[in-house]
Each structure stands twice: as C-alpha cells, then as structure tokens.
Design an enzyme around this catalytic site. Structure first.
Site, short mmCIF file in Angstrom:
data_model
loop_
_atom_site.label_atom_id
_atom_site.label_comp_id
_atom_site.label_asym_id
_atom_site.label_seq_id
_atom_site.Cartn_x
_atom_site.Cartn_y
_atom_site.Cartn_z
N ASP A 207 0.85 -1.19 0.00
CA ASP A 207 0.00 0.00 0.00
C ASP A 207 0.89 1.25 0.00
O ASP A 207 0.69 2.17 0.78
CB ASP A 207 -0.91 -0.02 1.23
CG ASP A 207 -2.04 1.00 1.15
OD1 ASP A 207 -2.46 1.34 0.03
OD2 ASP A 207 -2.49 1.47 2.21
N ASN A 212 1.83 7.07 3.10
CA ASN A 212 2.52 6.08 3.93
C ASN A 212 4.04 6.26 3.89
O ASN A 212 4.78 5.35 4.25
CB ASN A 212 2.13 4.66 3.50
CG ASN A 212 0.76 4.27 4.01
OD1 ASN A 212 0.31 4.78 5.03
ND2 ASN A 212 0.09 3.38 3.31
N ASP A 225 3.16 2.09 8.13
CA ASP A 225 1.87 1.41 7.96
C ASP A 225 1.99 0.17 7.06
O ASP A 225 1.61 0.20 5.88
CB ASP A 225 0.81 2.36 7.41
CG ASP A 225 -0.59 1.79 7.55
OD1 ASP A 225 -0.71 0.63 8.02
OD2 ASP A 225 -1.56 2.48 7.20
#
Length: 337
Positions: A207, A212, A225
């Site tokens: 992701d 992030n 994350d």
C-alpha cells in the site's frame, strides 16, 4: 458477508476505555505512562497516542478482530523487525516484557510503537525519487529473503477473484448491476492473468503511496503502515507513487529505478503490470469499503458508497481501465526493454 450484517455495531473495541488502554500498555511495557490517551484516526484499527513517564511518545495499536490472523500479524511484525535490524527506516513495534512484540487481551491483539512524527510529501524532487528508489530497493532485498506465513497473494486469480466474490456476495451491489460487475471482473481477470505468469512475488509493503511515507528532519524518508503487506510483484510498491500514467512519468521511473538498483535488480518487464495492478486496486478498494460497511453499518470511507450512482461510477471506471489495458501494447513499453 451479507448485507443484513450492516447496521450491527461492533463490540470488539467496547472495552477500550482510556483506563483500559493505559493499564494494558503499562502491563506489557513494564513501565508507567502519563494520563495522556489520545485516539488517532484509523478506519480499521483503534490507535492511541500515549506518553511514558520519561516523556517518550508511544502509539498503541489495537487490531480489529477478524481482520488478520495471528500469523498474519506476526508476518507484519517479523518483516518490520527484519527491516529495522538492517537499519532501514521503518517504525518497528517495541519489545514487550515477555520478549514478544504482539500482545493479546481476549480477542484483541495489540502492539506498542515508538511515536515518530514527520510530514508527507505529495511531490518529490529528483533527489527524493532517487532516495525512494534506494529505500524500496532495500525493503525488497529483505522482502525477497523469505515468504510470509499468512499474507494475501497479489495476483488476479487469487486476490482479485476473491475480492470480486466478496463484493458480489455482500448484498451492497444492486441486482440489476451485478451481472455487469461479474462480467467486467471476469473479463479483467481473464485478460491480465497471463501477464503475471512467471513474475516473482516477494514480501512487499503493498500500500505504498505518499501518505505512507513520512519525511523526518535530518533522517530522510520513513516507510510506515505495513498493515497491508502482501506477497506480490515489486512494481506494486512503485506505481502508486507515480504522479501520472507510466508513459507520462518516465523521468520519475528512471530516477526511482536508478536508486532501486543500487541495492537490487528490477525486472523492467513488470512495468507492464502497472495498469493491471491499477485495475486490481479498483476491485480491492471496493471490497475493502464493502467489508467496512458490513462490519459496523456505519463506516463509509466513500460517502455515497452503496448508492446506485456509486456503482454506476465504479462500473464505468472499471470498464475504462479494462479498455486501457487492452489498448496497451508492446510499443507502449519499448523504452523499457
């Protein structure tokens, strides 16, 4: 998951009063905290900012039950610990009193992380693209060293087919539009599955977008994350960072790969997977929204999720993306032999 489950409020987190959070963290850390217990934004988990008596900032993360297995959570913690051991800039969970990083209270798993602030960058300079490439090259060098125990395989016949089924079974999709969705996702999987043949899958962030990645003064970029870490093609951790379609992001791709290949070779043939992965992301995100809405009947990451206009928009986007993939030919990537 059936739509009839929507509207039922979750009870898994009901015990997480500030007092309970502080008691659990103090017990697992073996040290005292101040009375600070500030909830932080999180769609899936429950996350709290704390501070110990020495003034160090902490983040307590309580994982939503049923979202990940214990093995999957240990995959995340193990990957982070391996990366931190190589001095790669990530934020790894703290060791608890028993020597583990994952604690449990009833059905709730939780962990404690050091608090590290930073800022996001929505545009990167040339030097930062090189830095990003070096960072992801190092992450993937570690990620390729072994397989996870219980993480999703990011592949059309695996993750995308499963997510399409979740959407069709959810009850959120109007019956007269379900056939079109089933047709489009079936055609998508049939079209892109051969493109993934022979691609090497490794542990990846999964992701990796600008939200992030944080920049810390004097320390550079940190990758944060790892909730959605997966087994998948390394190019997945590149494409969401690009400012535009790949043919319009040639400079950024070149800079990224220059930095990346300082630490690890990159198979340039997999750049052809960017548009298929974008389509897979469409399906993944719809399934995620459906799961969230079905879990508590309240969570709406997209404000009109489930409305007819929402589904018509998603079907159009998916159809357009499928057409873009079909129009993609070898000449589109002639600049990357």
């Amino acid at each position: 998951m059936n739509r009839s489950e929507a509207g039922k409020k979750e009870s898994e987190f009901s015990s997480l009063t500030p007092e309970r959070v502080l008691d659990l963290v103090e017990k697992e850390l073996g040290s005292s905290c101040t009375n600070l217990c500030t909830p932080l934004a999180s769609y899936i988990n429950r996350v709290y900012e704390l501070r110990d008596r020495e003034g160090r900032g902490l983040v307590a993360k309580f994982y939503r039950p049923g979202r990940w297995s214990e093995a999957a959570l240990r995959d995340e913690h193990g990957f982070l610990s391996e990366l931190a051991a190589q001095e790669i800039p990530v934020i790894a969970p703290l060791a608890l009193t028993g020597g583990d990083t994952l604690a449990r209270d009833g059905q709730l798993f939780f962990a404690v992380f050091p608090k590290k602030g930073g800022r996001n960058c929505d545009e990167f300079t040339d030097d930062q693209w090189l830095e990003l490439g070096r960072l992801l090259g190092r992450v993937h060098a570690v990620g390729a060293s072994r397989k996870p125990a219980d993480r999703i395989l990011m592949a059309p016949e695996s993750s995308t087919r499963q997510q399409a089924k979740v959407i069709l079974d959810s009850g959120f999709l109007p019956k007269d539009l379900a056939g079109r969705f089933r047709q489009l996702t079936g055609e998508l999987i049939e079209t892109i599955a051969p493109m993934f043949a022979g691609v090497k899958n490794i542990r990846i962030h999964g992701d990796c977008h600008f939200a992030n990645i944080i920049q810390r003064p004097g320390e550079g970029f940190f990758l944060i994350d790892f909730d959605d870490m997966a087994l998948g093609p390394p190019v997945q951790d590149l494409w969401m960072l690009l400012p535009d379609y790949p043919e319009k992001s040639l400079i950024e791709i070149d800079l990224f790969l220059e930095g990346y290949e300082t630490f690890r070779p990159f198979d340039r043939r997999t750049l052809r997977l960017i548009e298929p992965l974008r389509a897979m992301r469409f399906v993944h995100y719809i399934a995620w929204c459906a799961h969230q809405a079905a879990r508590d009947g309240q969570t709406r990451v997209v404000t009109d999720f489930g409305s007819r206009s929402y589904w018509e928009r998603e079907l159009l986007d998916l159809s357009d993306q499928l057409e873009r993939i079909r129009e993609q030919d070898e000449e589109s990537f002639a600049f990357y032999p």
